[in-house]
Design an enzyme around this catalytic site. Structure first.
Site, mmCIF file in Angstrom:
data_model
loop_
_atom_site.group_PDB
_atom_site.id
_atom_site.type_symbol
_atom_site.label_atom_id
_atom_site.label_comp_id
_atom_site.label_asym_id
_atom_site.label_seq_id
_atom_site.Cartn_x
_atom_site.Cartn_y
_atom_site.Cartn_z
ATOM 1 C CD GLU A 204 -2.895 1.097 2.346
ATOM 2 O OE1 GLU A 204 -3.719 0.167 2.250
ATOM 3 O OE2 GLU A 204 -2.891 1.925 3.285
ATOM 4 C CB THR B 121 -4.392 5.627 0.937
ATOM 5 O OG1 THR B 121 -3.450 6.703 0.807
ATOM 6 C CG2 THR B 121 -3.692 4.409 1.483
#
Length: 297
Positions: free
Chosen positions: A17, A48
């Site tokens: 991520e 994100t």
């Protein structure tokens, strides 16, 4: 560290991520990290989405560049907060048009830190509704969140699991957990999820970081506990970055090893846009690049 799970390296799939950069310097750091970790051939990389959709354009630009310039499979985060259904649907369509085929669907947090959640009056009211909307637009793969220690706003773990069942019924294909340092907590959560009849992959989230104070702050916000043994490791190391790096790599590699022994075959790394720790942990568990990696600077 137990050596038992190491022969499972080839069966372990990883994902990474990242968050969209705010400055040119942060963008350079992000792309050095992406290039370094790309060599490990992750299952996907997620980007994100800020509270209230505050990073919407930067998230879109980052995932679009990943599609265009790398061999990676990007997964774009998307939330229900701060936008009408039509505005969210426009984002979904724009991802599909950009070549993105995987969305991480989340309820999201309000822009004001700690503010209670209020859905947009014309927006998606919950994550299951958002997933249903995504599925009606295009055949995306959809990942969702899960909370081994319970969501901070949830009444109970059982309530969290019931919500996860609704997400899966709406079309979610994978659940990525909030980071938790208590590995047994992950194992207990997996057992309860399976007893509830949820069969999608449950992917533990790992937070490898040298900034223990920052990690403690994040843990407080998301309801994750900090074990005493972990806090003790960092006592007296505020000005000793090199030792903190070694400890962080050891802690995360040991946790991954234990998770694999519990039967988890996928691991999701919250990289914080820093490649070296994650790369080192993957190396320890037996994941190797096909070619020489691009070294971060």
């Amino acid at each position: 560290m137990s050596g038992e799970p190491m022969n499972k390296a080839q069966a372990t799939r990883v994902s990474f991520e990242f968050f969209p950069p705010k400055t040119p310097e942060m963008e350079e750091t992000l792309w050095r990290s992406i290039r370094r970790l790309e060599s490990l051939r992750p299952e996907f990389v997620s980007v994100t989405y800020g509270a209230g959709g505050s990073t919407r354009e930067r998230t879109h630009a980052t995932v679009k560049r990943i599609v265009q310039e790398t061999a990676l499979t990007p997964a774009a985060h998307l939330t229900c907060v701060g936008a009408s259904r039509e505005e969210v649907n426009e984002v979904i369509r724009s991802y599909w048009d950009a070549g993105v085929r995987h969305i991480v669907a989340l309820r999201g947090d309000m822009p004001e830190l700690g503010a209670p959640y209020h859905p947009h009056p014309q927006g998606y009211q919950s994550t299951p509704e958002l997933i249903d909307g995504i599925r009606k637009i295009a055949d995306f793969e959809v990942s969702v969140s899960a909370y081994p220690e319970g969501h901070p706003e949830s009444a109970s773990i059982d309530a969290d699991i019931e919500l996860l069942k609704r997400k899966v019924a709406a079309g979610a294909t994978r659940a990525i957990t909030q980071f938790a340092f208590d590995t047994e907590c992950h194992a207990r959560f997996l057992e309860r999820v399976r007893r509830a009849g949820i069969t999608v992959p449950i992917v533990p989230g790992i937070m490898p970081t040298t900034n223990f104070k920052g990690t403690r702050r994040m843990a407080e916000r998301c309801g994750a506990s900090i074990p005493k043994w972990l806090a003790d490791y960092y006592i007296g190391l505020d000005d000793d970055l090199e030792t903190r790096k070694l400890i962080a790599a050891y802690v995360a590699a040991e946790q991954v090893s234990r998770l694999r022994a519990y039967g988890f075959d996928r691991i999701h790394f919250y990289t914080l846009n820093q490649a070296d720790l994650t790369f080192a942990i993957c190396h320890v568990i037996g994941l190797r690049p096909e070619h020489a990696p691009v070294l971060a600077q």
